[in-house]
Design a protein around this motif. Sequence first.
Motif, short mmCIF file in Angstrom:
data_model
loop_
_atom_site.label_atom_id
_atom_site.label_comp_id
_atom_site.label_asym_id
_atom_site.label_seq_id
_atom_site.Cartn_x
_atom_site.Cartn_y
_atom_site.Cartn_z
N ASP A 199 0.84 -1.19 0.00
CA ASP A 199 0.00 0.00 0.00
C ASP A 199 0.88 1.25 0.00
N THR A 224 1.40 4.84 1.20
CA THR A 224 0.90 5.64 2.33
C THR A 224 1.53 7.03 2.34
N ASP A 245 -4.99 6.14 -4.86
CA ASP A 245 -4.22 5.01 -4.33
C ASP A 245 -3.46 5.36 -3.05
N LYS A 305 -3.03 6.10 0.79
CA LYS A 305 -3.69 5.87 2.07
C LYS A 305 -2.96 6.63 3.17
N ASN A 348 -1.31 7.27 6.65
CA ASN A 348 -0.69 6.57 7.78
C ASN A 348 0.11 7.61 8.55
#
Length: 433
Positions: free
Chosen positions: A121, A123, A156, A158, A160
């Motif tokens: 992923d 981030t 896309d 994310k 964090n």
Amino acid sequence: MSNIPVNCFLLRYNEIGTKGKNRWQFEQKLLNNISRQLTNRNEFNYYRDQGRFALKKRDNSFFSPKEIQIATEALNRTFGLESYAPGIMTDPDSDTILELIEKHFPSAYELGKNQLLPQQDYTCRVRCRRSWKKFPYTSKEMEINIADKILPSYDDLKVNLKKAHLTIGVEIRPDIAFIHFQDYKGLGGLPVGSSDPVLCLLSGGIDSPVAAFKAMQRGSHVNSVTFESFPYTQPELIDKVAKLQNILDRYQDRPAQFYACNMAESQKMIRDKCSERFRTILYRRIMMRVSSVLAVHLKAKALLTGEAVGQVASQTLANMDTINRSTDTLVLRPLVCMDKNEVIAIAEKAGTFDVSNIQCADSCTTFAPGKPATNGNPRLLEEQETRYEASDAIIDCLKNTRLIDTHSLEETPVPELIEIYEQNFKRQWFGND
């Protein structure tokens, strides 16, 4: 680095921040050391304000690719720097900050995406520090404003907040703001020259250059002495160790003074008159004493070795204790409890590993015993030293100690070492004999 324009490098330290009223001295030493590393230092200057520093151009213009390379190499070789971030200095205006982030974020996004592992992923996070309290937004509000401006365009990404692949960093001060997208780890520790100098017993192996590197990380300037046994060791040994010293000098505030001592005659005395199994320990005791004399000459506060517990026969705890007792000079062993793989990793980081790996015998292997003692008792070794003229052996070593130019290999005698020995050490070590 990406094609994001850079007109500053934000500089961060860690351990220096724990210093008290003399912190400014460590800060100044850090900046001086960075400047010494810059090949065209006259073109650079620093932004300085309440513990925050940035490397910039004197005219505040943007760095060329060549200048970015010069600055990066300098920062990567400077101890005391915890991390650094290439960035953009701009006015402390919220609209200007948001416009610059929106303009340059696509390049940062692509750079980070190219470094992702498969199925990982992507981030992101925003970090804002506001030291100017009259700025119209709090740090938290500014982070939200930046996220709302950027993140909706990238499905896309994310969020964090603890650990992200891509961090948008902003610092806002009364007179200036910094924007950055990349952080790089520095060498940490303290600036070289902020602690007392030391003298390293530098061999051609892997360990002692790493010990020197670690001492520099604690702020010590490191001079060095190497021991050779020509004609029993190759003349190429001096060239090899000089190359190691030149590599280490890249990290120092100034070049080291590099000495070489030929101890072949003292080794022959030990070979002919002492028990074979004690040879290596006796060699090491002579090395420590010669180095102690040289340390006084150099005003070094300690000796430095690359020894680690149990690595070879002379490095058992008992033998290290016996070797220590040959001198009252403080002996530092930064690698004493390190695993060999840890040492190799640091050697590769410092750039010494490839040169250290060149095969070349050193003094400790000259007349090496087949079955060396692993539990040398200090009294036994002192008795062994009565079997040969230990004081004469040290004087011979000092006569054969030379200051070496690490580039030309030109040698300069150091006759004053014998006077230092006779005035400061001879009676202490050998009484009135």
